[in-house]
Scaffold this active site. Structure first.
Site, PDB file in Angstrom:
ATOM      1  N   ASP A 262      66.364  36.253  33.545  1.00  0.00           N
ATOM      2  CA  ASP A 262      65.844  36.236  34.908  1.00  0.00           C
ATOM      3  C   ASP A 262      66.242  37.511  35.657  1.00  0.00           C
ATOM      4  OD1 ASP A 262      64.711  34.750  37.244  1.00  0.00           O
ATOM      5  OD2 ASP A 262      66.755  35.009  37.974  1.00  0.00           O
ATOM      6  N   GLU A 304      62.331  39.079  32.143  1.00  0.00           N
ATOM      7  CA  GLU A 304      61.500  38.916  33.343  1.00  0.00           C
ATOM      8  C   GLU A 304      61.532  40.230  34.115  1.00  0.00           C
ATOM      9  OE1 GLU A 304      60.756  37.061  37.649  1.00  0.00           O
ATOM     10  OE2 GLU A 304      62.786  37.367  36.927  1.00  0.00           O
TER      11      GLU A 304
HETATM   12  C1  GLC Z   1      63.096  35.316  39.399  1.00  0.00           C
HETATM   13  C2  GLC Z   1      62.478  33.945  39.512  1.00  0.00           C
HETATM   14  C3  GLC Z   1      62.302  33.590  40.951  1.00  0.00           C
HETATM   15  C4  GLC Z   1      63.645  33.657  41.638  1.00  0.00           C
HETATM   16  C5  GLC Z   1      64.353  34.995  41.375  1.00  0.00           C
HETATM   17  C6  GLC Z   1      65.799  34.956  41.760  1.00  0.00           C
HETATM   18  O1  GLC Z   1      62.270  36.300  39.895  1.00  0.00           O
HETATM   19  O2  GLC Z   1      61.260  33.905  38.823  1.00  0.00           O
HETATM   20  O3  GLC Z   1      61.719  32.319  41.094  1.00  0.00           O
HETATM   21  O4  GLC Z   1      63.464  33.497  43.010  1.00  0.00           O
HETATM   22  O5  GLC Z   1      64.330  35.347  40.021  1.00  0.00           O
HETATM   23  O6  GLC Z   1      66.601  34.413  40.747  1.00  0.00           O
END
Ligand code: GLC
Length: 618
Positions: A262, A304
């Site tokens: 993440d 991500e």
């Molecule tokens: C990522 C997640 C999102 C979250 C962010 C903070 O972007 O997809 O939903 O708010 O991380 O952890």
């Protein structure tokens, strides 16, 4: 050789392969030999604790590293409570997932998180505990084992950039314990935070402005790039890296197959930079990849990286020094919705050509919607040359998808609308964005038909792309926006909850009826998923390219693998059209109707699509 000896030699071989590079990178970052030795001891411990079945899986996957690049992978992401109440509920619904042809499920964040200050679970207060309402670690292990028996892979989030303010480290730091303060970014005055603010953009400019939070009880500022209750971890401290790796391996040992890293671009902070994508981030991801290959080589890393393409691709690393196995195809996703709004495929065609020119080892996750907003990260340089300015175009897209402008039936809401920059992102489910919600509300049968066609066409196009398609749970039955979040004080200011509604089992019950709305979408997708799984031309190694259709509304994608060739033609407009393609290399067969035809001047109805397979090359 005795079993343990054999195991030891497997481990030693893996460690030997990576040890020097791992040590080199670790020392470059931390210059701390004893912490490196501690890390190695723990790698060996986690390997020792890893379950025999998982080790078997690891070995099979090591022998067949292409396992995830085949045409059988289809993902689905969901919130456990929305989908089935809790972890054992999910286990009881595996049949539905199988019926949906899904063999990879992404369980949205399920670790301990404070109620009301959780960011949808992305503020973790205990990396080793499941939220009570969702079950226990044993339930997770059992679900993973049940999934593995059915050849379903499990994916989870590893929220590594920050912890919740309720995490035990954060609590101790707040009390002034220096050891724990050094795991975050603490400042007793504004000077350094102000310097950071000069160069660091904001993630949530309206819902959580600024990158620091003042803690009156501790008399310090703490860095909080996301919400004020999400404290950024300081990876300059090797204790943070080591402990987070132990958490990562602990979770991997529960049977997780895919770990979603993440917000990974944010994990290293440096004054006078944007604090995104710094080179140390790549060092850390590379170390994680090696750690995986040493302890649990069956596990994949999914990064991500919600950024422009030049920033995304480096997270694959190089062929010799790979980092992530898979990354989100985020620009293609945003460009897809742009195409829906403007009925002009040229930007999408260009974007798809960029992706297809990348090495085939780069595996992208393709998706239409996920749990987050759509950030309109488009190639504005190209759009500018066609007379579209970034700010006004974003405004147009947001208006279009709210159903306020253009020939649009879409419904949804803005997210983090920033009055200063005029920037805003967008939220809504696929079906609502395709116009199904408005069409049903106004009881307009013709509009329902259009929305259904657009919805299925978009999925057909998504399945034709190279990589792994991931459905957002509910999309397979046409789930609409959910406005109930507005009544929940904990969620009301976060419009992403509009597309995080409870799974509509009532709709799922109708899928047997092929004429019902959910039935049409579910069965429409089902047919395509089966085609995708049975035709080898959908493997990630296939050549993929786009073909000119000489019509702005029509996109044509071709795929070729070991002598087989298919064409996907997609009509992004509400008019019947002819794709002026001239593929005269054989007779083609419509893969859905079975009809034979020439792939020359092909007619497509409004929002229609065709999958054509070359019967025999001439
Ligand atoms: C990522 C997640 C999102 C979250 C962010 C903070 O972007 O997809 O939903 O708010 O991380 O952890």
């Amino acid at each position: 050789m005795a079993k343990t000896e054999k195991q030891d030699s497997i481990y030693r071989r893996r460690l030997e392969r990576h040890h020097d590079e791992l040590r080199w990178l670790y020392m470059e970052l931390y210059n701390n030999g004893s912490m490196f030795a501690e890390l190695c001891d723990n790698l060996s411990r986690f390997y020792g604790e890893r379950d025999g079945e998982l080790k078997k899986r690891d070995r099979l996957r090591e022998e067949y590293p292409h396992w995830y690049r085949q045409n059988d992978m289809l993902g689905m992401m969901f919130y456990i409570d929305n989908f089935a109440g809790n972890l054992s509920g999910v286990k009881a619904k595996l049949d539905y997932l199988e019926k949906s042809n899904v063999n990879y499920i992404h369980l949205m964040p399920f670790l301990e998180t404070p109620k009301g200050r959780s960011d949808g679970g992305y503020a973790v207060s205990d990396f080793r505990k499941v939220q009570e309402k969702l079950g226990t670690m044993e339930d997770l292990e059992q679900l993973a084992a049940a999934c593995h028996r059915k050849n379903i892979n499990i994916c989870m989030d590893f929220v590594m950039n920050h912890t919740s303010e309720e995490h035990e480290w954060a609590k101790k730091a707040r009390q002034g314990d220096g050891e724990y303060m050094s795991r975050y970014f603490f400042f007793d005055n504004q000077a350094i935070p102000e310097m950071y603010e000069k160069t660091v953009p904001q993630v949530f400019p309206t819902t959580a402005p600024g990158n620091f939070t003042w803690l009156p009880d501790s008399g310090h500022y703490v860095m909080t790039s996301f919400y004020p209750y999400q404290w950024d971890l300081n990876y300059r401290n090797p204790r943070v890296f080591n402990e987070m790796m132990y958490n990562f391996l602990f979770l991997a040992n529960k049977g997780i197959d895919i770990v979603r890293l993440d917000a990974v671009p944010y994990i290293w902070k440096e004054l006078n930079t944007q604090c995104r994508n710094l080179k140390q981030v790549h060092t850390i991801v590379r170390m994680m990849r090696m750690i995986c290959e040493i302890v649990c080589p069956g596990v994949l890393l999914l990064g991500e990286v919600v950024m422009e393409p030049e920033k995304v691709a480096p997270y694959f690393g190089t062929v010799e020094k790979p980092e992530c196995h898979m990354l989100y195809n985020v620009t293609t996703m945003a460009t897809t919705w742009h195409t829906v709004a403007v009925r002009d495929v040229s930007l999408l065609k260009k974007q798809l050509d960029i992706v297809s020119s990348l090495p085939k080892d780069y595996i992208f996750l393709n998706y239409l919607r996920c749990h987050d907003d759509i950030g309109w990260g488009l190639d504005y340089d190209t759009l500018r040359s066609e007379g579209m300015e970034e700010r006004s175009h974003k405004q147009y897209l947001n208006n279009y998808f709210q159903g306020l402008e253009g020939a649009s039936n879409s419904r949804g809401e803005l997210y983090n609308a920033d009055p200063v920059t005029g920037d805003a992102r967008f939220c809504g489910t696929t079906a609502s964005m395709c116009g199904l919600e408005t069409a049903e509300l106004t009881q307009n049968a013709e509009a329902v038909e259009k929305a259904l066609r657009l919805d299925v066409m978009l999925h057909a196009y998504m399945f034709m792309q190279s990589g792994i398609p991931v459905l957002y749970s509910g999309d397979e039955v046409g789930q609409l926006n959910d406005y109930t979040y507005k009544k929940d004080a904990d969620k009301a200011d976060d419009s992403r909850y509009i597309h995080r509604g409870a799974f509509p089992w009532k709709l799922a019950e109708q899928i047997q009826d092929k004429t019902s709305v959910p039935g049409r979408i579910f069965n429409g997708l089902n047919r395509l998923e089966k085609i995708r799984k049975s035709e080898k031309v959908f493997v990630c190694q296939a050549d993929t390219w786009t073909i000119d259709t000489f019509d702005a509304g029509l996109l044509c994608i071709a795929r070729h693998y070991e002598g087989e060739k298919i064409l996907g033609i997609f009509n992004f407009s509400e008019y019947d059209k002819t794709a002026r393609i001239q593929e005269t290399d054989g007779i083609y067969r419509d893969m859905i109707s079975g009809d034979k035809m020439e792939a020359v001047n092909v007619e497509l109805p409004a929002y229609g699509f065709l999958y054509l397979k070359r019967d025999a090359a001439v």
